[in-house]
Design a protein around this motif. Structure first.
Motif, PDB file in Angstrom:
ATOM      1  N   ARG A  94      40.287  35.343  -8.689  1.00 43.56           N
ATOM      2  CA  ARG A  94      41.861  36.231  -8.550  1.00 43.56           C
ATOM      3  C   ARG A  94      42.224  36.873  -9.019  1.00 43.56           C
ATOM      4  N   ALA A  95      41.583  37.427 -10.501  1.00 44.74           N
ATOM      5  CA  ALA A  95      41.383  38.969 -11.363  1.00 44.74           C
ATOM      6  C   ALA A  95      40.503  39.843 -10.118  1.00 44.74           C
ATOM      7  N   MET A  96      39.825  39.220 -10.224  1.00 41.99           N
ATOM      8  CA  MET A  96      39.127  40.232  -8.985  1.00 41.99           C
ATOM      9  C   MET A  96      39.476  41.078  -7.962  1.00 41.99           C
ATOM     10  N   HIS A  97      40.294  39.846  -7.660  1.00 45.71           N
ATOM     11  CA  HIS A  97      40.529  40.452  -5.729  1.00 45.71           C
ATOM     12  C   HIS A  97      41.465  41.238  -6.392  1.00 45.71           C
ATOM     13  N   ARG A  98      43.078  41.406  -7.848  1.00 44.83           N
ATOM     14  CA  ARG A  98      44.003  42.104  -8.182  1.00 44.83           C
ATOM     15  C   ARG A  98      42.700  43.353  -7.655  1.00 44.83           C
ATOM     16  N   ALA A  99      41.947  43.207  -8.673  1.00 44.33           N
ATOM     17  CA  ALA A  99      41.256  44.818  -8.614  1.00 44.33           C
ATOM     18  C   ALA A  99      40.672  45.213  -7.691  1.00 44.33           C
ATOM     19  N   LEU A 122      21.899  40.065  -7.583  1.00 42.39           N
ATOM     20  CA  LEU A 122      21.774  41.346  -7.837  1.00 42.39           C
ATOM     21  C   LEU A 122      20.449  41.863  -6.086  1.00 42.39           C
ATOM     22  N   GLU A 123      20.325  40.644  -5.149  1.00 47.12           N
ATOM     23  CA  GLU A 123      20.021  40.431  -3.572  1.00 47.12           C
ATOM     24  C   GLU A 123      20.968  41.038  -2.874  1.00 47.12           C
ATOM     25  N   GLN A 124      21.965  40.189  -3.244  1.00 48.77           N
ATOM     26  CA  GLN A 124      23.037  40.638  -2.590  1.00 48.77           C
ATOM     27  C   GLN A 124      23.595  41.357  -2.507  1.00 48.77           C
ATOM     28  N   GLY A 125      23.547  42.446  -3.475  1.00 48.17           N
ATOM     29  CA  GLY A 125      24.010  43.345  -3.799  1.00 48.17           C
ATOM     30  C   GLY A 125      25.754  43.169  -4.261  1.00 48.17           C
ATOM     31  N   VAL A 126      25.662  43.753  -5.794  1.00 51.29           N
ATOM     32  CA  VAL A 126      26.771  43.378  -7.061  1.00 51.29           C
ATOM     33  C   VAL A 126      26.789  45.024  -7.323  1.00 51.29           C
ATOM     34  N   ASP A 127      28.190  45.024  -7.675  1.00 50.15           N
ATOM     35  CA  ASP A 127      27.821  45.931  -8.748  1.00 50.15           C
ATOM     36  C   ASP A 127      28.376  45.611 -10.475  1.00 50.15           C
ATOM     37  N   GLY A 128      28.018  44.342 -10.395  1.00 49.05           N
ATOM     38  CA  GLY A 128      28.081  43.770 -12.253  1.00 49.05           C
ATOM     39  C   GLY A 128      28.189  42.502 -11.655  1.00 49.05           C
ATOM     40  N   ILE A 129      28.155  41.570 -12.984  1.00 50.43           N
ATOM     41  CA  ILE A 129      28.280  40.565 -13.320  1.00 50.43           C
ATOM     42  C   ILE A 129      28.819  39.547 -14.110  1.00 50.43           C
ATOM     43  N   VAL A 130      29.452  38.503 -13.889  1.00 45.22           N
ATOM     44  CA  VAL A 130      30.189  37.911 -14.675  1.00 45.22           C
ATOM     45  C   VAL A 130      29.539  36.778 -15.237  1.00 45.22           C
ATOM     46  N   LEU A 131      29.100  35.891 -16.411  1.00 45.43           N
ATOM     47  CA  LEU A 131      28.347  34.732 -17.333  1.00 45.43           C
ATOM     48  C   LEU A 131      29.637  33.942 -17.603  1.00 45.43           C
ATOM     49  N   SER A 132      30.059  32.842 -16.570  1.00 41.96           N
ATOM     50  CA  SER A 132      30.996  31.529 -17.213  1.00 41.96           C
ATOM     51  C   SER A 132      30.377  30.759 -17.530  1.00 41.96           C
ATOM     52  N   GLU A 133      30.897  30.464 -18.789  1.00 46.03           N
ATOM     53  CA  GLU A 133      30.564  29.366 -19.742  1.00 46.03           C
ATOM     54  C   GLU A 133      28.775  29.015 -20.546  1.00 46.03           C
ATOM     55  N   PRO A 134      27.987  30.540 -19.989  1.00 40.67           N
ATOM     56  CA  PRO A 134      26.091  30.431 -20.150  1.00 40.67           C
ATOM     57  C   PRO A 134      25.632  29.019 -20.829  1.00 40.67           C
ATOM     58  N   ILE A 135      24.856  28.165 -21.185  1.00 44.19           N
ATOM     59  CA  ILE A 135      24.453  26.975 -21.494  1.00 44.19           C
ATOM     60  C   ILE A 135      23.434  27.780 -22.711  1.00 44.19           C
ATOM     61  N   ASP A 136      23.680  27.917 -24.031  1.00 36.20           N
ATOM     62  CA  ASP A 136      22.152  28.142 -24.578  1.00 36.20           C
ATOM     63  C   ASP A 136      21.978  27.545 -26.068  1.00 36.20           C
ATOM     64  N   ALA A 305      40.115  35.860 -18.063  1.00 37.61           N
ATOM     65  CA  ALA A 305      39.791  36.583 -16.595  1.00 37.61           C
ATOM     66  C   ALA A 305      39.739  37.906 -17.113  1.00 37.61           C
ATOM     67  N   ASP A 306      41.217  37.853 -16.767  1.00 33.37           N
ATOM     68  CA  ASP A 306      41.615  39.853 -16.660  1.00 33.37           C
ATOM     69  C   ASP A 306      41.098  40.558 -18.229  1.00 33.37           C
ATOM     70  N   ARG A 307      40.786  40.039 -18.839  1.00 31.39           N
ATOM     71  CA  ARG A 307      39.886  41.133 -20.031  1.00 31.39           C
ATOM     72  C   ARG A 307      38.486  41.453 -19.299  1.00 31.39           C
ATOM     73  N   ALA A 308      38.255  40.194 -19.299  1.00 24.84           N
ATOM     74  CA  ALA A 308      36.364  40.299 -18.692  1.00 24.84           C
ATOM     75  C   ALA A 308      36.345  41.825 -17.456  1.00 24.84           C
ATOM     76  N   VAL A 309      37.131  40.863 -16.715  1.00 19.59           N
ATOM     77  CA  VAL A 309      36.946  41.626 -15.422  1.00 19.59           C
ATOM     78  C   VAL A 309      37.313  43.023 -15.908  1.00 19.59           C
ATOM     79  N   ASP A 310      38.814  43.545 -16.069  1.00 21.24           N
ATOM     80  CA  ASP A 310      38.514  44.931 -16.719  1.00 21.24           C
ATOM     81  C   ASP A 310      37.533  45.483 -17.600  1.00 21.24           C
ATOM     82  N   VAL A 311      37.221  44.789 -18.200  1.00 23.85           N
ATOM     83  CA  VAL A 311      36.015  45.574 -18.996  1.00 23.85           C
ATOM     84  C   VAL A 311      34.851  45.357 -18.273  1.00 23.85           C
ATOM     85  N   LEU A 312      34.503  44.529 -17.365  1.00 22.47           N
ATOM     86  CA  LEU A 312      33.464  45.055 -16.693  1.00 22.47           C
ATOM     87  C   LEU A 312      33.629  46.496 -15.331  1.00 22.47           C
TER      88      LEU A 312
END
Length: 349
Positions: A94-99, A122-136, A305-312
């Motif tokens: 939703r945040a990306m759609h609004r932006a 990256l192969e599909q063509g994106v301007d940036g990436i969000v990692l949601s809840e990565p396991i580490d 989500a809003d903050r993450a999208v704004d920063v990205l």
């Protein structure tokens, strides 16, 4: 052969046709399609109506060549149906759609490395990436990417000159507040039902619990078996805790495990909060309707989500962004599952 008789598929409507139908310039159509400002609501509605009626679809490849951007953000997700990750994923879309950005998803099911999902995006063509809840494993995640990255959990080293920032709810501070709430009710200490150790969120909540106990001079009880975020694992941990006479307060790392613990205590003949107080984390929709209603930590997923999208987007557009981790505040919601300690707790086992 196609209806045109040329053997080629008929070309769909272009920006020229949309501009003619809407009575505006092609530049105005471009602004509307790309989500740019400085377009009046009336003109925007007219253009969007023409887009829908004509079935116009922007050529992303051509647009990327022209603008140097795809207006698309990729998200790497665990593909989890758990409340937190699923709610966060919807909030991101939703945040990306609004932006004015489109959303594309790559999953890391069955232990697939995060880098594989990043390469697919990256192969599909994106301007940036969000990692949601990565396991580490608790160390910074090392990726190879040539676009900006925002992580909603662990630290990231993106490489190739791409910036990386972490945006997250402050799980450590929230866990401290939840533990301090129980201690303030007169409980000698607080027991914890932990989440899986390879989730940064689980480690943050366990750390906050420990910090609150240490600050209060309260003893740190041993942990029961590690949970996996499910009610079943909370039930198993609750059965262990129900056998100990000195357990009067429990902080579970999420609401689903808290729900399992509530059932285990009920099966053991223990009342909540009369015998044992219970606090969860997430504030799932059912939390307010349990018996008793669950005291829990509410996460503001839309704000994350809003903050993450704004920063990205700021990183994508070359605007200044804070290099440090950005924490989003949480809120402790006190309900009937937590109350004063009412029975003696002679010792810890």
């Amino acid at each position: 052969m196609s209806a045109t008789g040329s053997g080629r598929p008929k070309r769909g409507p272009g920006m020229t046709e949309v501009a003619r139908a809407a009575g505006v310039s092609q530049k105005t159509v471009s602004r509307v399609v790309n989500g740019e400002p400085h377009v009046s609501p009336e003109v925007r509605d007219r253009v969007l109506r023409a887009v829908q009626e004509l079935g116009y679809r922007p050529n992303n490849a051509a647009r990327a060549l022209l603008l140097g951007r795809y207006r698309r953000i990729g998200v790497v997700s665990l593909g989890s149906a758990l409340y937190g990750p699923a709610t966060l994923l919807l909030a991101l879309e939703r945040a990306m759609h609004r932006a004015g950005y489109s959303f594309t998803l790559a999953g890391t099911l069955e232990g697939q490395p995060v880098q594989v999902a990043v390469e697919a995006l990256l192969e599909q063509g994106v301007d940036g990436i969000v990692l949601s809840e990565p396991i580490d494993d608790g160390t910074p995640l090392r990726l190879s990417a040539d676009v900006p990255v925002v992580s909603l959990g662990t630290g990231v080293e993106a490489g190739q000159g791409a910036g990386a920032v972490v945006v997250d709810a402050d799980g450590c501070a929230a866990a401290r507040e939840a533990t301090e709430h129980l201690l303030s009710l007169g409980h000698r200490t607080v027991w914890h039902i932990p989440g899986p150790h390879d989730w940064g969120a689980a480690r943050d909540r366990a750390r906050g619990w420990r910090e609150a106990l240490a600050a209060a001079g309260a003893p740190e009880p041993p942990l029961p078996a590690e949970g996996d975020w499910t009610p079943a694992s909370g039930y198993a941990a609750g059965r262990q805790l129900a056998q100990l006479s000195d357990v009067t307060a429990v902080f579970a790392a999420n609401d689903d495990m808290a729900i399992g613990a509530l059932r285990a205590f009920a099966d053991a003949g223990l009342s909540v909060p009369g015998d044992v107080s219970v606090v969860g984390f997430d504030d799932i929709p059912a939390a307010a309707y349990l018996s008793p209603p669950l005291t829990t930590v509410r996460q503001n997923f839309p704000a994350v989500a809003d903050r993450a999208v704004d920063v990205l987007i700021a990183m994508i557009e070359g605007s200044p962004v804070p290099p440090e981790l950005t924490h989003i505040a949480t809120e402790l919601t006190v309900r009937a599952s937590s109350g004063p300690a009412r029975r003696s707790a002679p010792s810890l086992r």
